[in-house]
Design an enzyme around this catalytic site. Sequence first.
Site, mmCIF file in Angstrom:
data_model
loop_
_atom_site.group_PDB
_atom_site.id
_atom_site.type_symbol
_atom_site.label_atom_id
_atom_site.label_comp_id
_atom_site.label_asym_id
_atom_site.label_seq_id
_atom_site.Cartn_x
_atom_site.Cartn_y
_atom_site.Cartn_z
ATOM 1 C CD GLU A 172 -2.407 -1.247 2.788
ATOM 2 O OE1 GLU A 172 -2.476 -0.248 3.523
ATOM 3 O OE2 GLU A 172 -2.790 -2.369 3.142
ATOM 4 C CE LYS A 174 5.093 5.269 6.967
ATOM 5 N NZ LYS A 174 4.817 6.642 7.344
ATOM 6 C CG ASP A 176 3.980 12.498 4.752
ATOM 7 O OD1 ASP A 176 3.948 12.136 5.936
ATOM 8 O OD2 ASP A 176 4.846 13.260 4.288
ATOM 9 C CE1 TYR A 284 -3.638 2.507 8.796
ATOM 10 C CE2 TYR A 284 -3.488 4.228 7.149
ATOM 11 C CZ TYR A 284 -3.289 3.801 8.443
ATOM 12 O OH TYR A 284 -2.772 4.643 9.362
ATOM 13 C CE LYS A 377 9.406 7.451 6.350
ATOM 14 N NZ LYS A 377 9.226 7.691 7.755
ATOM 15 C CB CYS A 471 20.951 46.548 5.020
ATOM 16 S SG CYS A 471 19.308 45.942 5.398
ATOM 17 C CB CYS A 474 17.784 50.169 5.860
ATOM 18 S SG CYS A 474 19.298 49.453 6.521
ATOM 19 C CB CYS A 489 21.295 45.212 8.643
ATOM 20 S SG CYS A 489 20.734 46.913 8.721
ATOM 21 C CB CYS A 494 17.147 48.170 9.377
ATOM 22 S SG CYS A 494 16.745 47.008 8.056
#
Length: 735
Positions: A172, A174, A176, A284, A377, A471, A474, A489, A494
């Site tokens: 079957e 699996k 998730d 199942y 798996k 940055c 800014c 930064c 900022c």
Amino acid sequence: MAKLTPEIVEYTVKLREKLQEAGYAYYVLDNPVIEDAVYDLLLRELQDLETKYPQLIVPDSPTQRVGEKPATKFVSVKHNIPLYSLENAFNIEELKIWQERCKSKNSKVKIQKYDPSESKKLEVESKNSTFKSENYELSEGQKLKVKIQNNDSKNELDSDEIDLATLDYVCELKIDGSALALTYENGLLVRGATRGDGIIGENITQNVKTINTIPLRLKIDNPPPIVEVRGEAFLSISVFENINAEREKNGETLFANPRNAAAGTLRQLDSKIVAQRRLDFFAYTLHFLTENNSEISQFSTQWECLNLLQNLGFKVNHKRQLCSSLDEVTTYVQYWDKERKNLPYLTDGIVVKINSLPLQKKLGFTQKFPRWAIALKYPAEEIPTIVQSVTFQVGRTGALTPVAELKPVQLAGTTVQRASLHNCDRLSELDLHIGDTVIVRKAGEIIPEVVRVLPELRPTTATKFQMPIHCPECSEPVVKPRDEAVTRCINISCPAILRGSLVHWASRGALDINGLGEKLVQQLVNSGLVKSVADLYNLTVKDLTTLERMGEKSASKLVEAIATSRSQPWQRVLYGLGIRHVGSVNAELLSQKFRSVAELSKAKASDIEAVYGIGSETAQSVEQWFEVPANQSLVGRLETAGVRMEVGDYTSNVVKVQGGLLTGKIFVLTGTLPSLKRDEAKSLIENAGGKVTSSVSSKTDFIVVGEDAGSKLEKAEKLGVKQLNEEELLEMLEE
Ligand code: IVH
């Protein structure tokens, strides 16, 4: 109450049957028999009738799927039959070992060697004797009965039939998702529960009823007293993506993957929200039980159970396959390794089960797993793509996190366009060029990561990536301390740092300002209404209603929540200031020694380091923070705004989050966690309402396991205490 006539009763029954049939055809069979609009119309009609004549409501009416009043908490329930987990295999070799184990357990004799193509001899061994056959030739389907002479007693032992050639397996997918246990009494769904620790789960019946692919009544005449069904609740990839898109729009945190989203949804207290989320379910496992929960052995194979589940009205995955050899299983595994990316839902492996139920019974269970099943798996998916550019996200501490912007690719069911590069050092290590082909991997996170660069595929036009010197938010210069992996930064104005600071200030462990999330923070900063955390305390309802999608009611609520936050205890305020290395645990420690901001701001690093549990890095960071004029002015403004920055009587008993998710749950910590210090984990759990104790007992709900875990883990295993790793703990806290 309106008068009920036999005609109305008859009509209602017919209407309900029609809707049940149509719902089954649409959701389970995926083969609609009436138009959606007609279904909606008929459902509305039934709802109206049931509102007018409440005596007509039956528990399996389709109207019962729309969700009920929000619950305040879920009640624990003991499963009629425990829910086991599955042992994992990671390759075909491990699958073979499992198969051999099944075979040897299956017969009273242990098969030492059997190779029909070569020796045609069978060597078997029982407890006290060895048996060698003479030229046995087994063909498929043939069974072998062996008589063994017991060496000691000279008695003839009857071995079991060695069903070598006909050991069938059911393969079957699996799925998730999140396991569910459903209980039907006399054919009617009476309970839906989460797996929990396998013995005790949570009763989430209201939520389960909203899942359209779960029948409210079994399609069977004369049902057995109790029917237990197990299966996986899941979200299809497209539904998951829609949910996250909606959450992003609302400034809510995103679910990391469909599994977390399904688990989070099942534990939603408001079943109306669950009903909107369109969860799905594949069944199942099936058990028929008597009133006293003893099993009625009605069927002889897993294959039969799956077909029967389908006849009972469940959705059973069609990709299942009956295999009569490990070679067939291998072909199935290899086929789905390639094909799974085309499925509309996620699968993280294949479950292989011994088909024969009497054999399953004989093999039984270990402490945690059935011996008759194993999960193969699949490894986390990796895929090549091209880096189009690198952008930077600026966090609350000013740290720049590089993110690779990718040519979009399909990976583990979702479209991936960005991948984390973690930090600037990692970026240099990879020697990344714009235009490079890279391998990206997704192992559950929302943003996948770049695993490696393929320099051999680098085009001549590729340009070496240059670290930014300004940055991106800014445009001020950034700094990179020599001994740190992170570029920062350091401009306290900022906007990215300000946004991060505000979100942190409002977070649950800090000032806990309800309703002030990322989205609103962004609006407040963009509109210029808030330029510093202290500005929050000057906001008025009028200011707030100038923001898009902000009504007067929400605005007043927010102003009130901000006002209430003024009286949060000093250690929370200290944590909220976001000083580097001052997490909630250090804030608690510091607040015990330094009873006010005035005391702490005057303290030298050496005084601070003298506090038990505080290290020199933290001490220096605190001293330096208070030396910065902008921080001094922030503290002054917060004090003026009425934010309590000293210990009051109330701090003698630390304010915990009321009704936190973990309320009443008892945790034990063992071993070294990868990133959290023990005190930090403890405080996180406590902030969510949980309790941490030092030893494992039958009262322990969870054990959080790190590296080098010792005897506590052994004891927890014996008691069947649910185990969590750090990641799972954090996921739980996030939920
Ligand atoms: S059988 C004793 N079959 O995988 C029977 N489990 O990693 C144990 N899962 O907890 C479960 N698809 O939530 C089984 N076709 C499938 C499955 C499946 C997904 C989940 C299930 C289980 C977990 C173990």
